[in-house]
Every structure is written in structure tokens, then in C-alpha cells.
Design an enzyme around this catalytic site. Structure first.
Site, PDB file in Angstrom:
ATOM      1  CG  HIS A 265      -1.682   1.234   1.438  1.00  0.00           C
ATOM      2  ND1 HIS A 265      -2.903   1.464   0.846  1.00  0.00           N
ATOM      3  CD2 HIS A 265      -1.400   2.342   2.164  1.00  0.00           C
ATOM      4  CE1 HIS A 265      -3.334   2.674   1.205  1.00  0.00           C
ATOM      5  NE2 HIS A 265      -2.439   3.219   2.013  1.00  0.00           N
ATOM      6  CD  GLU A 266       2.166   3.508   3.711  1.00  0.00           C
ATOM      7  OE1 GLU A 266       2.509   4.605   3.218  1.00  0.00           O
ATOM      8  OE2 GLU A 266       1.128   3.370   4.384  1.00  0.00           O
TER       9      GLU A 266
ATOM     10  CG  HIS B 249       0.447   6.074  -0.650  1.00  0.00           C
ATOM     11  ND1 HIS B 249      -0.734   6.636  -1.082  1.00  0.00           N
ATOM     12  CD2 HIS B 249       0.140   5.404   0.490  1.00  0.00           C
ATOM     13  CE1 HIS B 249      -1.704   6.323  -0.249  1.00  0.00           C
ATOM     14  NE2 HIS B 249      -1.205   5.564   0.710  1.00  0.00           N
TER      15      HIS B 249
END
Length: 102
Positions: A57-58, A61
Site C-alpha cells: 500500500h505504501e 503511494h
């Protein structure tokens, strides 16, 4: 590493931060290697697959160039809004940024 291979991106630095609040975040500063920070409380709560999902998820980004905005949001969430003289105003800014981050 596996998530970076899937996303076809260079691995960022990974830091583990001693913190009792489960959280993970991405910091990207222009001209520097981006990094991902994972709190120890999150590591204690999750299994390996769940942690991989958080890191993926990070990485998403970073892949989408959310770095500048996430850095600002993380600074607010770390309490810099408390420096503003109007707490209600500061809390509103922090709430709106964190809603966007999620």
C-alpha cells in the site's frame, strides 16, 4: 522486495520505528531516497502477509507520486497542527488530510 518487483520499482529505504501506535507511512523528500516507516506496534499485530499488504500500500503511494502530499499529511498527523494558534482549525485540517490519505 517482492512487492517492489511486482510494481516494477526500486525499493525505498525501510525503517522500523519504536512506537506503541500501529501505523505505517511514506516520506518522500525531493532529491532524497523515499522511505517507508513501519511502527513496531503494527509489526506485533500483523502476520507476514498483512505486513506485505501494508508495505505494498505504501509502495503504491510512491508509485503514484503521492509523496509530497503524504509527507505533508504525515507531518500534520505527527502533531505539527498543534503549533497553530486555533486548535479547532488545526484539527479540521488534520482530519481532512487524513481522510484524503486513507
Amino acid at each position: 522486495k517482492e512487492a517492489c518487483d511486482i510494481l516494477q520499482m526500486k525499493p525505498p529505504a525501510l525503517y522500523i520505528r519504536q512506537n506503541p501506535n500501529p501505523n505505517a507511512y511514506t516520506l518522500a523528500i525531493s532529491g532524497r531516497q523515499p522511505l517507508i516507516v513501519v511502527h513496531t506496534a503494527l509489526i506485533e499485530l500483523m502476520n507476514e502477509q498483512e505486513l506485505q499488504a501494508v508495505i505494498a500500500h505504501e509502495l503504491g503511494h510512491l508509485k503514484c507520486d503521492h509523496g509530497v502530499w503524504l509527507t505533508i499529511a504525515n507531518l500534520f498527523s505527527l502533531g505539527l497542527t498543534r503549533l497553530l494558534p486555533i486548535p479547532l482549525f488545526a484539527d479540521t485540517i488534520e482530519d481532512n488530510i487524513m481522510r484524503w490519505v486513507r
